[in-house]
Design a protein around this motif. Structure first.
Motif, PDB file in Angstrom:
ATOM      1  N   LEU A 191       0.829  -1.205   0.000  1.00 44.58           N
ATOM      2  CA  LEU A 191       0.000   0.000   0.000  1.00 44.58           C
ATOM      3  C   LEU A 191       0.863   1.255   0.000  1.00 44.58           C
ATOM      4  O   LEU A 191       0.654   2.180  -0.793  1.00 44.58           O
ATOM      5  CB  LEU A 191      -0.872  -0.050   1.255  1.00 44.58           C
ATOM      6  CG  LEU A 191      -2.185   0.696   1.270  1.00 44.58           C
ATOM      7  CD1 LEU A 191      -3.129  -0.016   2.229  1.00 44.58           C
ATOM      8  CD2 LEU A 191      -2.046   2.103   1.686  1.00 44.58           C
ATOM      9  N   TYR A 192       1.872   1.242   0.866  1.00 46.40           N
ATOM     10  CA  TYR A 192       2.782   2.398   0.928  1.00 46.40           C
ATOM     11  C   TYR A 192       3.632   2.498  -0.334  1.00 46.40           C
ATOM     12  O   TYR A 192       3.879   3.588  -0.843  1.00 46.40           O
ATOM     13  CB  TYR A 192       3.654   2.326   2.186  1.00 46.40           C
ATOM     14  CG  TYR A 192       3.010   3.077   3.329  1.00 46.40           C
ATOM     15  CD1 TYR A 192       3.041   4.472   3.394  1.00 46.40           C
ATOM     16  CD2 TYR A 192       2.327   2.398   4.319  1.00 46.40           C
ATOM     17  CE1 TYR A 192       2.412   5.158   4.412  1.00 46.40           C
ATOM     18  CE2 TYR A 192       1.694   3.077   5.352  1.00 46.40           C
ATOM     19  CZ  TYR A 192       1.747   4.463   5.391  1.00 46.40           C
ATOM     20  OH  TYR A 192       1.121   5.146   6.394  1.00 46.40           O
ATOM     21  N   LYS A 236       3.069   6.003  -6.855  1.00 46.77           N
ATOM     22  CA  LYS A 236       2.124   6.910  -7.515  1.00 46.77           C
ATOM     23  C   LYS A 236       2.624   8.347  -7.421  1.00 46.77           C
ATOM     24  O   LYS A 236       2.592   9.083  -8.409  1.00 46.77           O
ATOM     25  CB  LYS A 236       0.766   6.802  -6.825  1.00 46.77           C
ATOM     26  CG  LYS A 236      -0.322   6.262  -7.716  1.00 46.77           C
ATOM     27  CD  LYS A 236      -1.645   6.300  -6.992  1.00 46.77           C
ATOM     28  CE  LYS A 236      -2.629   5.368  -7.675  1.00 46.77           C
ATOM     29  NZ  LYS A 236      -3.889   5.250  -6.951  1.00 46.77           N
ATOM     30  N   ASN A 237       3.066   8.720  -6.227  1.00 45.25           N
ATOM     31  CA  ASN A 237       3.565  10.087  -6.032  1.00 45.25           C
ATOM     32  C   ASN A 237       4.778  10.355  -6.902  1.00 45.25           C
ATOM     33  O   ASN A 237       4.918  11.424  -7.500  1.00 45.25           O
ATOM     34  CB  ASN A 237       3.920  10.329  -4.565  1.00 45.25           C
ATOM     35  CG  ASN A 237       2.662  10.396  -3.712  1.00 45.25           C
ATOM     36  OD1 ASN A 237       1.565  10.526  -4.247  1.00 45.25           O
ATOM     37  ND2 ASN A 237       2.813  10.288  -2.406  1.00 45.25           N
ATOM     38  N   GLN A 285       2.750   1.491  -3.240  1.00 45.22           N
ATOM     39  CA  GLN A 285       1.829   1.984  -4.259  1.00 45.22           C
ATOM     40  C   GLN A 285       1.701   3.510  -4.176  1.00 45.22           C
ATOM     41  O   GLN A 285       1.762   4.208  -5.179  1.00 45.22           O
ATOM     42  CB  GLN A 285       0.460   1.334  -4.014  1.00 45.22           C
ATOM     43  CG  GLN A 285      -0.571   1.599  -5.078  1.00 45.22           C
ATOM     44  CD  GLN A 285      -0.386   0.679  -6.274  1.00 45.22           C
ATOM     45  OE1 GLN A 285       0.216  -0.377  -6.162  1.00 45.22           O
ATOM     46  NE2 GLN A 285      -0.863   1.104  -7.421  1.00 45.22           N
ATOM     47  N   ARG A 286       1.523   3.986  -2.935  1.00 38.07           N
ATOM     48  CA  ARG A 286       1.355   5.427  -2.728  1.00 38.07           C
ATOM     49  C   ARG A 286       2.628   6.174  -3.149  1.00 38.07           C
ATOM     50  O   ARG A 286       2.564   7.161  -3.866  1.00 38.07           O
ATOM     51  CB  ARG A 286       1.011   5.661  -1.255  1.00 38.07           C
ATOM     52  CG  ARG A 286       0.922   7.104  -0.801  1.00 38.07           C
ATOM     53  CD  ARG A 286      -0.183   7.887  -1.457  1.00 38.07           C
ATOM     54  NE  ARG A 286      -1.524   7.409  -1.239  1.00 38.07           N
ATOM     55  CZ  ARG A 286      -2.401   7.934  -0.379  1.00 38.07           C
ATOM     56  NH1 ARG A 286      -2.043   8.933   0.377  1.00 38.07           N
ATOM     57  NH2 ARG A 286      -3.617   7.464  -0.287  1.00 38.07           N
TER      58      ARG A 286
END
Lengths: 354, 478
Positions: free
Chosen positions: A36-37, A43-44, A39-40
């Motif tokens: 999840l992290y 994405k950023n 991915q974040r």
């Protein structure tokens, strides 16, 4: 049963299983949180890279389009080499071109097309079009259609009947957007029904994108697919093809209810008054849908006299039809032009409404 | 006796384990199916702008039905917000269900409404309609207000269906905040499908603490209270995993009453909402689906995962308790009304998968869980508890619960990512860790009480109070 002191091997199977499952679930939870992290962050990071590249492209395209001293060949070569190494970068470039294309007209759009080809995006898009993934095909068609880039017909034709509805839709839009004379030629080739969504898209393209002459829709009135026939009938009124009224009249007796309804609606929209006596004579033998459409048409192009011609048979209709009839009666009576003395005796009878 | 007691313990342990394993497998499958469905949806909708279609005159007209009961504080603002939706042709029907406050008068005054003497066909029986009002002002020509005697939400919606003029009806809670393109997105499945679509539903998002201006979500924020945040996790699980998966196998049995679109003709043919159940949204969809299956019509129910509708969730334990109590009773009533479907192959996925799932994992889950807790207490009482065994069993249940919540969070991250700040993720992870220990037992207890109330014949909705989306101060429970 005291397992506190016994070794793991001595535990019963059920306990071992649960213990192992707990560990697995906890580990998976940790992996998910990490994912999840990741991915974040990813994405950023992508967003950051995207923004940086977008800025470069923005400057580049502006210079390409509007700076006369700009060395196009040299700069394009440099941009490709330095900033567009992967598909991710090509996709961003495509998006930027689409934005420019949407906001510019005339000569500039031709230059955008040139830039599209010089950047090697044509080859990229054609390779996307040939890929097996339907979403890549659909996206490629979307880009080609937006930029009005022509590709060989052989690549498009099979996609009109692709098994994925999204690909079919984009193929249709491509043909519509690029066509100069025969935008609906694909209707003769399609093998699956047109969804209402596709019909709305086609109508939208014909009205807003297509610049040529609107085809005569009567050529598809005998199409194998009901959806195409219904669409053609609807388009006749949308594009005021009054010359087709005589041929359209035959369709109010069509065996398909949906087509009858479409024909009545279209003729009503074209304000063809001769329609009403025929509809009134057939009224009591029709389906509920057609009865409601007939009443709507009377409201649109008829008079109180037409309504009254439906006669006492209205008492035998179902409540839904009766209510529409009564509301229509009130509507006509409330019109300023309504003159009770000018119509015959039947109409002087009290209102049917309670 | 001692041996028998141990045997009972062992059998019970295996039963609980088997039940747990079946639930876990169900959840794993639902996660997989949801992922596929979400990915497909994103692929289909990530490159194309459909706003241009809003100009089309051929999009079907929609009637928005919003029942209002004692909504004086927010009704006008909510109607204003609905009036600004982007769609070429729609009417808004607010049904004042015998409010005891000034809801009706406020609406009539604000929108300059007068009595409409048109006739309407009561295709579905409802409580007496006192009047239908339309506006004198052209700006509000698509607004109708129905004033009727109190009959409950289902009855109010039925009245709205009778009054509506359009082929598609969109049933919403009057206090919901809809995205501007919500109607276009929700109607798309009806038009872009080879099968007849009888209903489509969307994801419900939680608006507590969000910044709202002129009936629009301006900034998505995490709620301040643990209770609301726990419901965010729960809604992620329910919508992003549960309903997406059911949609993939065409087994949806529930479209939320807060936001759903229906084919009016099918609704009327099925008899409209059932006013004798407190779970009217689920019951209607099950009845519609059952009817279509029995008529052997090729049809489907669609689900749109885009965040289109935002609503306020209970921020007080006692309100949440009433809501969950009612949901449980609604589920039981629906399952009993349609018990013929359960394990009946005639109803295909609905009979063999959806209905049994709702029976075992929605209705019976709190009961079985509660029995498990009772079983644990008995073991403690008789000194039969082995704390290591307990810890291991507890560990597996807890770890699976948080794993499932994290999966839902992950799905949100890869799909819509409404909570943008990294801090939000951290807070939601913390909530997910606490949720099985604090929130879940409470919801289970509300479910148990719902079962008891059902047996006692309780039929009431229970008053719901909302803080109000424009005012974040708590109000007294009505």
């Amino acid at each position: 049963m005291n397992f506190h002191s016994s070794p793991f091997e001595a535990w019963p199977f059920i306990l071992k299983l649960n213990f192992v499952l707990s560990l697995c679930f906890f580990c998976l939870s940790l992996i998910l949180i990490s994912a999840l992290y990741y991915q974040r962050l990813n994405k950023n990071l992508k967003l950051k890279r995207r923004k940086a590249l977008e800025n470069i492209l923005l400057d580049f395209i502006n210079s390409y389009l509007f700076d006369e001293d700009f060395d196009k060949n040299e700069e394009v070569f440099k941009l490709k080499k330095e900033h567009l190494p992967t598909n991710f970068h090509l996709k961003i470039a495509l998006k930027q071109l689409l934005i420019f294309n949407e906001n510019l007209k005339g000569e500039s759009t031709a230059m955008i097309k040139n830039l599209f080809i010089s950047l090697g995006l044509y080859d990229y898009i054609v390779s996307e079009l040939k890929s097996n993934a339907w979403q890549r095909k659909a996206r490629a068609l979307f880009v080609l259609s937006q930029l009005s880039i022509e590709i060989p017909e052989g690549l498009i034709d099979p996609l009109i009947n692709d098994k994925k509805i999204e690909v079919r839709q984009q193929a249709i839009l491509y043909i519509l957007n690029l066509s100069e004379a025969n935008p609906l030629g694909f209707l003769n080739k399609i093998k699956s029904p047109l969804t209402l969504w596709q019909q709305i898209y086609i109508e939208n393209s014909l009205k807003n994108a297509y610049k040529g002459e609107i085809p005569d829709f009567s050529q598809w009135l005998n199409h194998d697919m009901c959806s195409v026939v219904a669409f053609s009938i609807r388009m006749m009124s949308e594009f005021n093809q009054f010359q087709n009224i005589p041929v359209l009249m035959a369709f109010i007796d069509h065996k398909e209810e949906a087509i009858r309804k479409e024909a009545i609606r279209s003729l009503g929209k074209m304000e063809h008054n001769e329609l009403l006596p025929i509809l009134i004579s057939k009224f009591h033998n029709e389906t509920q849908l057609i009865k409601q459409e007939t009443l709507k048409t009377i409201k649109h192009i008829g008079t109180y006299k037409h309504l009254a011609d439906l006669g006492l048979g209205i008492y035998q209709e179902n409540n839904s039809v009766k209510v529409t009839y009564y509301n229509l009666e009130r509507y006509f009576r409330s019109k300023p032009s309504f003159n009770i003395d000018s119509i015959d005796l039947i109409l002087k009878s009290p209102l049917l409404t309670p | 006796m001692n041996i028998n007691f141990h045997q009972i313990i062992e059998i019970a342990s295996w039963v609980f384990l088997a039940y747990g394993l079946i639930i876990c497998s169900g959840y794993i499958f639902s996660a997989i199916f949801s992922l596929i469905e979400l990915r497909d949806y994103k692929k289909k909708n990530n490159f194309q702008d459909e706003i241009a279609l809003l100009k089309s005159s051929n999009l079907p007209s929609i009637s928005i039905l919003a029942p209002a009961y004692n909504e004086e504080a927010n009704a006008v603002e909510n109607v204003r917000s609905l009036l600004t939706l982007d769609y070429p042709s729609f009417e808004i029907i607010i049904i004042n269900d015998g409010s005891k406050d000034g809801t009706l008068q406020k609406l009539l005054d604000t929108f300059d409404m007068v009595l409409d003497d048109s006739l309407y066909h009561n295709a579905i029986h409802t409580e007496k309609i006192r009047g239908v009002y339309i506006s004198k002002q052209k700006a509000y020509k698509n607004l109708k207000i129905v004033d009727k005697e109190n009959g409950g939400k289902a009855d109010a919606l039925n009245a709205g269906i009778n009054i509506s003029n359009n082929p598609k009806i969109c049933c919403i809670d009057v206090d919901c905040v809809l995205e501007r393109d919500a109607l276009l997105k929700l109607i798309k499945p009806f038009l872009d499908n080879d099968k007849k679509v009888i209903a489509s539903g969307g994801i419900i998002r939680i608006a507590n603490s969000c910044i709202i201006e002129d009936g629009r979500i301006i900034e998505v924020r995490l709620p301040n209270t643990f209770l609301a945040r726990a419901q965010i996790i729960e809604y992620f699980r329910a919508f992003l995993m549960g309903r997406m998966a059911w949609s993939k196998v065409d087994g949806l049995l529930l479209i939320s009453g807060a936001f759903g679109m229906f084919d009016k003709e099918t609704v009327i043919e099925a008899g409209g909402y059932n006013p004798n159940t407190v779970g009217e949204d689920m019951e209607l969809l099950v009845r519609m689906r059952r009817m279509m299956q029995e008529k052997k019509v090729d049809y489907t129910v669609a689900f749109v995962p885009d965040p289109l509708c935002w609503t306020e969730v209970p921020q007080q334990w006692k309100i949440l308790y009433r809501q969950r109590n009612r949901w449980t009773r609604g589920t039981i009533e629906t399952l009993l009304l349609h018990k013929k479907m359960i394990f009946n192959p005639k109803y295909k996925v609905l009979g063999l998968l959806s209905a049994p799932y709702w029976l075992f994992f929605e209705w019976l889950a709190p009961i079985i869980e509660f029995l498990g807790i009772l079983f644990f207490i008995v073991l403690v009482f008789f000194g039969q508890i082995n704390w290591l065994v307990f810890l291991i069993f507890f560990g597996v249940v807890y770890s699976f619960a948080i794993l499932f919540s994290f999966t839902a969070l992950y799905f949100e991250e890869i799909s819509f990512q409404q909570y943008k700040k990294s801090k939000h993720i951290l807070i939601l992870i913390g909530t997910a860790l606490l949720e099985p220990l604090i929130y879940h037992p409470f919801v289970m207890f509300a479910g148990i009480k719902g079962n008891i109330d059902f047996l006692l014949g309780k039929k009431s909705w229970g008053e719901m109070s909302r803080t109000g989306l424009t005012n974040h101060q708590p109000v007294e429970d009505k």
